[in-house]
Scaffold this motif. Structure first.
Motif, short mmCIF file in Angstrom:
data_model
loop_
_atom_site.label_atom_id
_atom_site.label_comp_id
_atom_site.label_asym_id
_atom_site.label_seq_id
_atom_site.Cartn_x
_atom_site.Cartn_y
_atom_site.Cartn_z
N ALA A 166 0.82 -1.20 0.00
CA ALA A 166 0.00 0.00 0.00
C ALA A 166 0.86 1.25 0.00
CB ALA A 166 -0.94 -0.01 1.20
N SER A 167 1.95 1.24 0.76
CA SER A 167 2.87 2.39 0.77
C SER A 167 3.52 2.57 -0.59
CB SER A 167 3.94 2.18 1.84
OG SER A 167 3.36 2.05 3.12
N PHE A 168 3.93 1.46 -1.21
CA PHE A 168 4.54 1.54 -2.53
C PHE A 168 3.55 2.09 -3.55
CE2 PHE A 168 5.37 -0.33 -6.68
CZ PHE A 168 6.70 0.00 -6.89
N LEU A 169 2.31 1.62 -3.51
CA LEU A 169 1.30 2.09 -4.47
C LEU A 169 0.95 3.55 -4.24
CD1 LEU A 169 -1.11 -0.99 -4.60
CD2 LEU A 169 0.51 -0.24 -6.34
N LEU A 170 1.03 4.02 -2.99
CA LEU A 170 0.80 5.44 -2.72
C LEU A 170 1.84 6.30 -3.42
CD1 LEU A 170 -0.61 7.74 -1.15
CD2 LEU A 170 0.96 7.26 0.74
N PHE A 171 3.11 5.92 -3.31
CA PHE A 171 4.17 6.68 -3.98
C PHE A 171 4.08 6.53 -5.50
CE2 PHE A 171 6.10 6.98 0.17
CZ PHE A 171 6.80 8.17 0.11
N ALA A 172 3.76 5.33 -5.96
CA ALA A 172 3.65 5.12 -7.40
C ALA A 172 2.52 5.95 -8.00
CB ALA A 172 3.45 3.63 -7.71
N ALA A 194 12.44 3.64 -3.81
CA ALA A 194 13.53 2.68 -3.69
C ALA A 194 13.97 2.52 -2.24
CB ALA A 194 14.71 3.12 -4.56
N VAL A 195 14.06 3.62 -1.50
CA VAL A 195 14.43 3.55 -0.07
C VAL A 195 13.36 2.81 0.71
CG1 VAL A 195 14.82 4.93 1.99
CG2 VAL A 195 15.84 5.64 -0.17
N GLU A 196 12.10 3.08 0.44
CA GLU A 196 11.01 2.41 1.16
C GLU A 196 11.03 0.91 0.93
OE1 GLU A 196 7.17 0.55 1.65
OE2 GLU A 196 8.03 1.06 -0.30
N ARG A 197 11.28 0.47 -0.30
CA ARG A 197 11.32 -0.96 -0.60
C ARG A 197 12.56 -1.60 0.00
NH1 ARG A 197 8.64 -4.08 -0.04
NH2 ARG A 197 7.66 -2.41 1.12
N CYS A 198 13.68 -0.87 0.00
CA CYS A 198 14.89 -1.42 0.59
C CYS A 198 14.70 -1.67 2.09
CB CYS A 198 16.06 -0.46 0.35
SG CYS A 198 17.65 -1.05 0.95
N ILE A 199 14.08 -0.73 2.79
CA ILE A 199 13.81 -0.91 4.22
C ILE A 199 12.79 -2.02 4.42
CG2 ILE A 199 12.91 0.20 6.29
CD1 ILE A 199 13.97 2.84 5.22
N GLY A 200 11.77 -2.08 3.55
CA GLY A 200 10.74 -3.11 3.69
C GLY A 200 11.28 -4.52 3.51
N VAL A 201 12.28 -4.70 2.68
CA VAL A 201 12.84 -6.03 2.42
C VAL A 201 13.94 -6.37 3.40
CG1 VAL A 201 14.12 -7.41 0.73
CG2 VAL A 201 12.20 -6.02 -0.01
N THR A 202 14.84 -5.42 3.66
CA THR A 202 15.99 -5.71 4.53
C THR A 202 15.68 -5.53 6.01
OG1 THR A 202 16.78 -3.43 4.27
CG2 THR A 202 17.59 -5.06 2.70
N ARG A 203 14.77 -4.63 6.36
CA ARG A 203 14.39 -4.39 7.75
C ARG A 203 12.88 -4.40 7.89
NH1 ARG A 203 18.96 -5.25 7.83
NH2 ARG A 203 20.69 -4.10 8.81
N PRO A 204 12.23 -5.54 7.75
CA PRO A 204 10.76 -5.58 7.74
C PRO A 204 10.13 -5.16 9.07
CG PRO A 204 11.68 -7.80 7.77
CD PRO A 204 12.82 -6.88 7.54
N MET A 219 20.60 -3.17 -3.38
CA MET A 219 20.53 -3.85 -2.09
C MET A 219 19.27 -4.69 -1.98
SD MET A 219 21.86 -0.81 0.45
CE MET A 219 21.46 -1.78 1.90
N THR A 220 18.13 -4.17 -2.44
CA THR A 220 16.88 -4.92 -2.39
C THR A 220 16.95 -6.16 -3.26
OG1 THR A 220 15.70 -2.84 -2.05
CG2 THR A 220 14.39 -4.75 -2.66
N SER A 221 17.47 -6.02 -4.47
CA SER A 221 17.57 -7.17 -5.37
C SER A 221 18.49 -8.23 -4.81
CB SER A 221 18.06 -6.71 -6.74
OG SER A 221 17.21 -5.74 -7.30
#
Length: 369
Positions: A65-71, A131-141, A223-225
């Motif tokens: 939902a956060s990703f879709l908000l930014f998108a 990109a920062v939001e996804r990186c935190i979501g994957v590496t620091r859930p 980093m996310t990939s």
């Protein structure tokens, strides 16, 4: 950011009695090109916005939902950029680029330049924030679920727009108004023969912030990939399906690639012209790289249109047909889609049993997926 100017080398190279006819044809061609570009951009962004809003209303996974908000905000920004800047370009050409006649006080030029900067930096800032939001979501859930609440994401979105707006109005606040460029079809910073250090600093701030946003996107997406690839290689299966992670990282990689190709030449060119690292005239080189940058707002929405989960599943199905019926990667994709769907449907009732998902037969997975 849409500024389609026509190169008038054909009319300037020869002095003929039919020069007025050449100028008229150049004007019609430029207006037509600007109108077509604006129409395609509005259609593409409207279609992408419809898809994103539909997904946002349906999804109940917090991180997506956060990703879709930014998108969605990125697509809205691109849509407004095409609408406003495209209208200004058509307005300028309709008056034969006679700025002294329709804009004696340089008000339109100031608005035009500020819109060029704002709608240019905003997509770059939003892409880096995603990109920062996804990186935190994957590496620091855990940190993502506790610290990055919905109101914090909306506040970050507002700060992103505010920073782009501040850079856009900075020349006006410092009494360094935007200037009509040599092609007389658009307004930008004072790039030719700067008077003092402020005329050099303002375009450098614009370019350096844009390059920093691109660099931040590259680092965070890498980093996310790597984190997702490392988790799959170690065969770490979690209750949360990772299909939407794959979908989002594919879209982020597409946005990053489009931004680097479209915006990289303009940002580097502005730095070179500001620091006088090249003796080439600024008018033609800037016009060409600005045309490349306008394609960013046309290609961005197609990233969301083409790199959706449904389209990616069809691509995996085609690869499955080429590799054979026992494709390991397709089965992994189907299982991840099933886990994501079951988690979404059970988001209000507790976690999904991972062991139960791992024991489901392939026929059940295929019927649901």
């Amino acid at each position: 950011m849409s500024a389609n100017g026509s190169s008038e080398t054909g009319c300037r190279s020869e002095v003929r009695p039919s020069n007025s006819t050449c100028n008229s044809s150049q004007k019609e061609l430029s207006i037509t090109a600007s109108a077509v570009s604006m129409t395609v951009g509005i259609f593409s962004n409207s279609l992408a916005l419809f898809i994103l809003v539909k997904s946002y209303n349906r999804i109940r996974i917090k991180s997506k939902a956060s990703f879709l908000l930014f998108a969605s905000s990125l697509v809205v920004t691109d849509l407004l950029g095409h609408l406003i800047n495209g209208s200004l370009v058509i307005f300028v050409y309709s008056f034969h680029k006679q700025w002294e006649m329709f804009d004696p006080h340089r008000i339109v030029c100031g608005v035009f330049g500020a819109c060029m900067v704002f709608f240019g930096l905003s997509p770059l800032f939003l892409g880096s924030a995603m990109a920062v939001e996804r990186c935190i979501g994957v590496t620091r859930p855990i940190f993502h679920s506790t610290a990055l609440a919905s109101y914090n994401m909306k506040r970050l979105l507002g700060l992103t727009w505010l920073l782009a707006a501040l850079v856009a109005v900075l020349p006006v606040l410092l009494w360094r108004p935007y200037r009509v460029q040599s092609s007389r079809s658009w307004c930008f910073f004072h790039m030719e023969e700067p008077k003092d250090w402020l005329d050099v600093l303002l375009p450098l701030i614009f370019s350096m912030l844009g390059l920093m946003a691109l660099l931040l996107s590259i680092v965070c997406n890498a980093m996310t990939s790597c984190s997702l690839l490392r988790a799959r290689l170690r065969r770490k299966h979690h209750c949360r399906g990772t299909s939407y992670h794959i979908e989002m990282i594919c879209q982020l990689m597409g946005i990053m690639l489009v931004s680097c190709v479209c915006w990289g030449p303009l940002l580097i060119r502005v730095i070179m012209l500001s620091t006088r690292a090249t003796e080439e005239p600024a008018s033609f080189s800037l016009l060409m790289v600005v045309r490349m940058a306008t394609w960013n707002q046309i290609l961005d929405p197609w990233v969301y249109i083409l790199l959706r989960k449904a389209v990616l599943r069809k691509m995996f199905t085609l690869l499955h047909g080429c590799w054979g019926p026992k494709s390991y990667f397709l089965q992994r994709w189907q299982r991840s889609v099933l886990r994501s769907s079951m988690e979404t449907s059970n988001s209000g009732f507790g976690p999904t049993d991972c062991r139960l998902l791992g024991k489901l037969p392939d026929t059940a997975i295929k019927s649901i997926a």
